[in-house]
Design a protein around this motif. Structure first.
Motif, PDB file in Angstrom:
ATOM      1  N   ALA A 358      18.137  21.768  12.542  1.00 28.78           N
ATOM      2  CA  ALA A 358      17.181  21.618  13.642  1.00 28.78           C
ATOM      3  C   ALA A 358      16.313  22.869  13.787  1.00 28.78           C
ATOM      4  N   GLU A 359      16.652  23.917  13.055  1.00 27.78           N
ATOM      5  CA  GLU A 359      15.773  25.083  13.043  1.00 27.78           C
ATOM      6  C   GLU A 359      15.673  25.597  11.610  1.00 27.78           C
ATOM      7  N   PHE A 360      14.519  26.042  11.237  1.00 27.62           N
ATOM      8  CA  PHE A 360      14.336  26.603   9.890  1.00 27.62           C
ATOM      9  C   PHE A 360      13.160  27.580   9.930  1.00 27.62           C
ATOM     10  N   HIS A 361      12.796  28.107   8.781  1.00 24.49           N
ATOM     11  CA  HIS A 361      11.730  29.106   8.749  1.00 24.49           C
ATOM     12  C   HIS A 361      10.524  28.589   7.985  1.00 24.49           C
ATOM     13  N   LEU A 449       4.953  26.423   3.884  1.00 21.57           N
ATOM     14  CA  LEU A 449       6.143  25.960   3.156  1.00 21.57           C
ATOM     15  C   LEU A 449       7.383  26.479   3.871  1.00 21.57           C
ATOM     16  N   SER A 450       8.531  25.958   3.503  1.00 20.54           N
ATOM     17  CA  SER A 450       9.749  26.448   4.162  1.00 20.54           C
ATOM     18  C   SER A 450      10.326  27.613   3.375  1.00 20.54           C
ATOM     19  N   LEU A 451      11.047  28.468   4.082  1.00 15.86           N
ATOM     20  CA  LEU A 451      11.708  29.603   3.429  1.00 15.86           C
ATOM     21  C   LEU A 451      13.062  29.160   2.863  1.00 15.86           C
ATOM     22  N   GLU A 452      13.662  28.162   3.493  1.00 14.21           N
ATOM     23  CA  GLU A 452      14.999  27.726   3.089  1.00 14.21           C
ATOM     24  C   GLU A 452      15.012  27.118   1.681  1.00 14.21           C
ATOM     25  N   ARG A 453      13.980  26.330   1.393  1.00 13.91           N
ATOM     26  CA  ARG A 453      13.973  25.622   0.110  1.00 13.91           C
ATOM     27  C   ARG A 453      14.020  26.601  -1.078  1.00 13.91           C
ATOM     28  N   PRO A 454      13.080  27.546  -1.178  1.00 18.52           N
ATOM     29  CA  PRO A 454      13.182  28.478  -2.313  1.00 18.52           C
ATOM     30  C   PRO A 454      14.459  29.306  -2.276  1.00 18.52           C
ATOM     31  N   THR A 455      14.951  29.628  -1.076  1.00 17.81           N
ATOM     32  CA  THR A 455      16.185  30.431  -1.000  1.00 17.81           C
ATOM     33  C   THR A 455      17.373  29.653  -1.568  1.00 17.81           C
ATOM     34  N   MET A 456      17.433  28.358  -1.236  1.00 22.15           N
ATOM     35  CA  MET A 456      18.543  27.542  -1.744  1.00 22.15           C
ATOM     36  C   MET A 456      18.466  27.424  -3.259  1.00 22.15           C
ATOM     37  N   ILE A 457      17.247  27.357  -3.779  1.00 22.05           N
ATOM     38  CA  ILE A 457      17.096  27.266  -5.240  1.00 22.05           C
ATOM     39  C   ILE A 457      17.501  28.603  -5.876  1.00 22.05           C
ATOM     40  N   LEU A 458      16.997  29.715  -5.303  1.00 12.38           N
ATOM     41  CA  LEU A 458      17.259  31.029  -5.901  1.00 12.38           C
ATOM     42  C   LEU A 458      18.729  31.425  -5.812  1.00 12.38           C
ATOM     43  N   TYR A 459      19.417  31.037  -4.723  1.00 11.23           N
ATOM     44  CA  TYR A 459      20.823  31.423  -4.564  1.00 11.23           C
ATOM     45  C   TYR A 459      21.778  30.262  -4.856  1.00 11.23           C
TER      46      TYR A 459
END
Ligand code: PHE
Length: 490
Positions: A358-361, A449-459
């Motif tokens: 419900a919250e993201f960046h 764009l969202s910050l979570e999406r690339p972070t999930m891919i990178l980590y």
């Protein structure tokens, strides 16, 4: 106990010849004696030599040779002292195993000359192998060369390893009793340095790992995005208000009041304070006007625009709310081109699952200048995403209430071997910009764009709940590597 015994013994004697015997004679545990010797040696109270011994036992074959003599000896003995004997005769006379091994070993030792006929080359031989095996049976030590040859012939095997010390003597710092060492460089210790023995510094010792704070993966990736924006000359927008009015979040962006996103199913509205206290009234009037009846070439929505709706406080649903405030501020002064960015939290009243919270960046970029075109938007996106290592981009027409044209951004993911959606973009509508007071020829291109999406891919994280919230593993946060994304090497 052992320490007293060793230091005491050396006071009156030259050396301890063998730590094992010393332990036995003094009724001490040999392991303890060894440890004390090692420690005293480190402080140079004593000197000592390491003694290592290996004990061997005879294999069945070895036992047979020890009892009966080696096959080569029997083979030699069967050859007449003078003259020759044929191989066939020897084979008939001897046990097959003795013949087999003996016929290889005897010529190797140059005891016999062998062709069809066999004759002695020496008159007398000693059965060395048997002797060595007997010595081992008695527990005697053999030289390395002999051990090697017996091991090679599989006549003996290692049964036990032993280690200890020999030639234990007084060392440079010998004393009958161990002195306690000063370890700290205190004022007192330095004043009495002549009376004290200082412990030596171990300059090779590893220091304590330094405990420090750790960045959460989202913050590591955020830093990379921030660097890219800064390198491209963007300024950061102030995003320090999660609570926003519907006016700045929706109305200023020409989002109609009947839009489904403004429903409480999609947006968190505030109970207290439920409404905003102030809005810039003259601007509000222009926004009302453009919504209701249009202007600047637009027909508007032809619906009543309600002030109460605009006053409602909410948790901002996108950082474009911040961009609208910034553009309004910019429009107040004489026009200057600007490049802005923001990376911060937004909230949406959505069902939570593996990939949604419900919250993201959101990461948002905005460029504002006279005469910008869709080509500029595509060019800036190309530049921005190549710096992230994504240079293969595709754009798909899309819809946002505040942009026209709008484009979804896709990037080719080499690992997944498909095109994945990575963001949304567009050119802000005149219905949004003109009521703010921006000059007619000023265009604004923007993307998010969202910050979570690339972070999930990178980590390599496939559950967003492990990335954000109470299920985050702190150990992982500490151990996660640095984030490095940058311009593609090609
Ligand atoms: N605000 C949009 C979103 O929440 C992203 C966006 C920003 C689109 C700027 C166009 C221009 O998805």
């Amino acid at each position: 106990m052992a320490e007293e015994a060793i230091l005491g013994f050396l006071q009156n004697n030259d050396e301890i010849a063998h730590s094992g015997y010393f332990a036995a004679e003094h009724n001490l545990d040999h392991e303890e004696v060894k440890n004390v010797i090692k420690s005293l040696q480190a402080f140079r109270y004593i000197e000592a030599k390491v003694l290592k011994r290996e004990f061997y036992g005879l294999t069945d074959e070895g036992k047979k040779y020890a009892a009966e003599g080696s096959p080569e000896f029997h083979f030699f003995s069967a050859v007449p002292e003078e003259g020759t004997i044929s191989m066939d005769d020897l084979q008939r006379m001897l046990d097959p195993f003795v013949f087999d091994v003996g016929s290889k070993q005897a010529p190797k030792k140059k005891w016999v000359a062998m062709g069809q006929q066999v004759s002695r080359t020496v008159q007398h031989v000693e059965d060395k192998v048997k002797e060595m095996l007997l010595q081992i049976q008695q527990g005697l030590e053999l030289d390395q060369e002999s051990l090697k040859s017996l091991k090679y012939r599989k006549l003996i095997i290692l049964t036990e390893k032993w280690s200890g010390y020999s030639e234990v003597k007084k060392g440079a710092n010998y004393a009958p009793e161990r002195r306690s060492l000063a370890t700290d460089l205190t004022r007192e210790n330095l004043q009495n340095w002549q009376e004290l023995d200082f412990k030596e510094y171990n300059v090779n010792a590893k220091g304590q790992p330094v405990d420090s704070g750790h960045l959460h993966p989202l913050l590591k990736v955020r830093k990379q995005f921030k660097d890219i924006f800064c390198q491209m000359g963007f300024e950061e927008m102030p995003t320090n208000n999660f609570v926003e009015s519907s006016f700045w979040n929706f109305d200023a962006l020409f989002q109609p009041q009947q839009h489904p996103a403004r429903d409480s199913h999609d947006t968190f509205f505030l109970k207290a304070p439920s409404t905003t206290r102030e809005l810039p009234e003259d601007y509000v009037a222009r926004v009302k006007q453009v919504h209701e009846s249009g202007g600047f070439g637009s027909r508007g929505y032809n619906c009543e625009w309600k002030r109460e709706e605009a006053n409602k406080n909410l948790l901002r649903t996108h950082t474009t709310a911040v961009s609208s405030r910034m553009l309004y501020e910019l429009a107040k002064g004489p026009f200057t081109p600007k490049k802005y960015f923001s990376i911060d939290r937004v909230f949406r009243n959505e069902a939570v699952d593996k990939t949604h919270l419900a919250e993201f960046h959101q990461i948002e970029g905005v460029v504002c200048d006279r005469g910008l075109t869709l080509g500029d938007l595509i060019g800036v996106l190309q530049e921005f995403f190549s710096r992230l290592g994504m240079s293969k981009l595709r754009f798909k027409p899309a819809y946002n209430p505040y942009t026209e044209p709008s484009m979804e951004i896709f990037s080719y993911h080499a690992g997944l071997e498909k095109w994945v959606e990575i963001g949304n973009s567009g050119m802000f509508r005149p219905e949004m910009l003109r009521p703010m007071g921006l000059p007619e020829d000023v265009r604004v291109i923007a993307w998010g764009l969202s910050l979570e999406r690339p972070t999930m891919i990178l980590y390599e994280c496939d559950n967003i709940r492990e990335l954000f919230g109470h299920k985050v593993d702190l150990k992982k946060v500490k151990e996660n590597p640095l984030c490095r994304i940058g311009i593609e090497s090609s």
